[in-house]
Write an enzyme that holds these catalytic residues in place. Sequence first.
Site, mmCIF file in Angstrom:
data_model
loop_
_atom_site.group_PDB
_atom_site.id
_atom_site.type_symbol
_atom_site.label_atom_id
_atom_site.label_comp_id
_atom_site.label_asym_id
_atom_site.label_seq_id
_atom_site.Cartn_x
_atom_site.Cartn_y
_atom_site.Cartn_z
ATOM 1 N N GLY A 1 -8.198 2.500 -1.148
ATOM 2 C CA GLY A 1 -7.924 3.844 -1.677
ATOM 3 C C GLY A 1 -7.883 4.878 -0.561
ATOM 4 O O GLY A 1 -8.153 6.057 -0.799
ATOM 5 N N GLY A 2 -7.561 4.420 0.654
ATOM 6 C CA GLY A 2 -7.365 5.355 1.770
ATOM 7 C C GLY A 2 -8.604 6.154 2.129
ATOM 8 O O GLY A 2 -8.467 7.245 2.695
ATOM 9 N N HIS B 1 2.114 -3.191 0.521
ATOM 10 C CA HIS B 1 0.709 -2.836 0.676
ATOM 11 C C HIS B 1 0.044 -2.692 -0.703
ATOM 12 O O HIS B 1 0.524 -1.953 -1.548
ATOM 13 C CB HIS B 1 0.569 -1.527 1.461
ATOM 14 C CG HIS B 1 -0.841 -1.246 1.881
ATOM 15 N ND1 HIS B 1 -1.464 -1.927 2.902
ATOM 16 C CD2 HIS B 1 -1.774 -0.400 1.386
ATOM 17 C CE1 HIS B 1 -2.706 -1.497 3.028
ATOM 18 N NE2 HIS B 1 -2.920 -0.565 2.122
ATOM 19 N N ASP C 1 4.432 -4.700 4.402
ATOM 20 C CA ASP C 1 3.398 -3.678 4.587
ATOM 21 C C ASP C 1 3.604 -3.023 5.949
ATOM 22 O O ASP C 1 3.634 -3.712 6.968
ATOM 23 C CB ASP C 1 2.018 -4.363 4.515
ATOM 24 C CG ASP C 1 0.862 -3.378 4.666
ATOM 25 O OD1 ASP C 1 1.107 -2.191 4.958
ATOM 26 O OD2 ASP C 1 -0.295 -3.814 4.494
ATOM 27 N N SER D 1 -7.420 -3.081 2.238
ATOM 28 C CA SER D 1 -6.905 -1.803 2.741
ATOM 29 C C SER D 1 -8.028 -1.012 3.427
ATOM 30 O O SER D 1 -8.687 -1.542 4.325
ATOM 31 C CB SER D 1 -6.255 -1.026 1.604
ATOM 32 O OG SER D 1 -5.568 0.101 2.108
ATOM 33 N N ALA D 2 -8.305 0.220 2.967
ATOM 34 C CA ALA D 2 -9.377 0.995 3.602
ATOM 35 C C ALA D 2 -10.702 0.235 3.534
ATOM 36 O O ALA D 2 -11.535 0.332 4.434
ATOM 37 C CB ALA D 2 -9.510 2.351 2.925
#
Length: 364
Positions: A121-122, A338, A308, A200-201
């Site tokens: 979620g960045g 991504h 990605d 991801s994050a």
Amino acid sequence: MPLFSSPSSKCFWITLIVFSLSYYLLIAKSTTLQTSPPPPKPCNKNPYKQLNLVLNKNGSVRRGPVPPESPPAPDPNLPTKVLSKDLPINKSKGTWARIYLPRETLDQNSKLPLLVFFHGGGFIFLSASSTIFHEFCFNMANDVVAVVASIEYRLAPEHRLPAAYEDAVEALHWIKTNQEEDDWLRYYADLSNVFLVGSSAGGNIAYNAGLRLVATGSGYDLGIPKIQGLILIQPYFGGTQMTGSEMRLANEPHLSLCNNYALWELSLPVGADRDHEYCNPTVGDGPKKIEMIRRLGWRVLVTGCGGDPLVDRQMELVKVMEMKGVKVVGHFRAGDYHGVQDTDPFKAKQLYEVVKNFISAFPS
Ligand SMILES: *[C@@H]1O[C@H](CO)[C@@H](O)[C@H](O)[C@H]1NC(C)=O
Ligand SMILES: *[C@@H]1O[C@H](CO)[C@@H](O)[C@H](O)[C@H]1NC(C)=O
């Protein structure tokens, strides 16, 4: 017959040459268009609009509508393959863990690997209770046959990095000190067989939290829980130099370059650029820290896909780790995008298989 013998035939040849030339140029141009992508769109002054974020004057943000969330299902009488429950970690920070236990384990007397999971979620969005991650962890616990502890950490920009890493380290301490108090952790989690996992994050958090745990000063004594390795699913890294895949996929809707830059801007310490160690693992002390991973004997799995924008950085990290002698497995496939494992259950299922094989390849 000599060429250009008459005015009309001269005209014919010139016309033919001009036509062929423009035809050739047209072909050449359309071929170029096919092989090289359109150049990155310049980022507008307010990329936050696209992310549905409103910046407040005090440095906080107003986020768009909260995406769907799911409650835990702790009741063993429920007809579910995996039980889940929430346990507080630090109430003053609002951190907690959602633990997942495959039901079949209740009838067996064996302990399962523990996967400590950090959601994506960045660094800015979403929660351990978000439905996409609840389902991801539920299915991962079921398919890998592991206990999963999905950690709720503090979000940026209200809490910029390294807040999320601190929360991750605290979560590991919490597991150590609370295992006796919680039946699931006590009876079913093998705390000598722990992996830090993130997408991801969350992959970035798993990586940096792992480095913090081994760095002096974190107070973590590398005893129990014993970390065996890192599982980095499309980990979110960056840098000031654009990579080939970032350029090629700059306008990729799942993670455009502009959104990518905006997320780092809101997450990194104020004033830091993307060549900060939190963002770029190959600059500064990064390579030295990778050597620490080798000395500890941790195994690392990095997964990614060709669609990605981050894939070149992920492959670069694998290459650096290989050069440093880390036991690393890179698992890259063509296509996809991504976050594909969060929205495509079939792709997620394939990923669990990769994770399961990785974990069981070298039993502790
Ligand atoms: C920051 O500003 C927003 C909107 O004005 C407000 O809702 C929030 O409580 C403030 N946060 C802090 C920590 O003061
Ligand atoms: C919770 O976090 C606060 C703020 O960082 C810290 O001072 C406190 O010691 C933590 N509490 C526990 C129980 O770890």
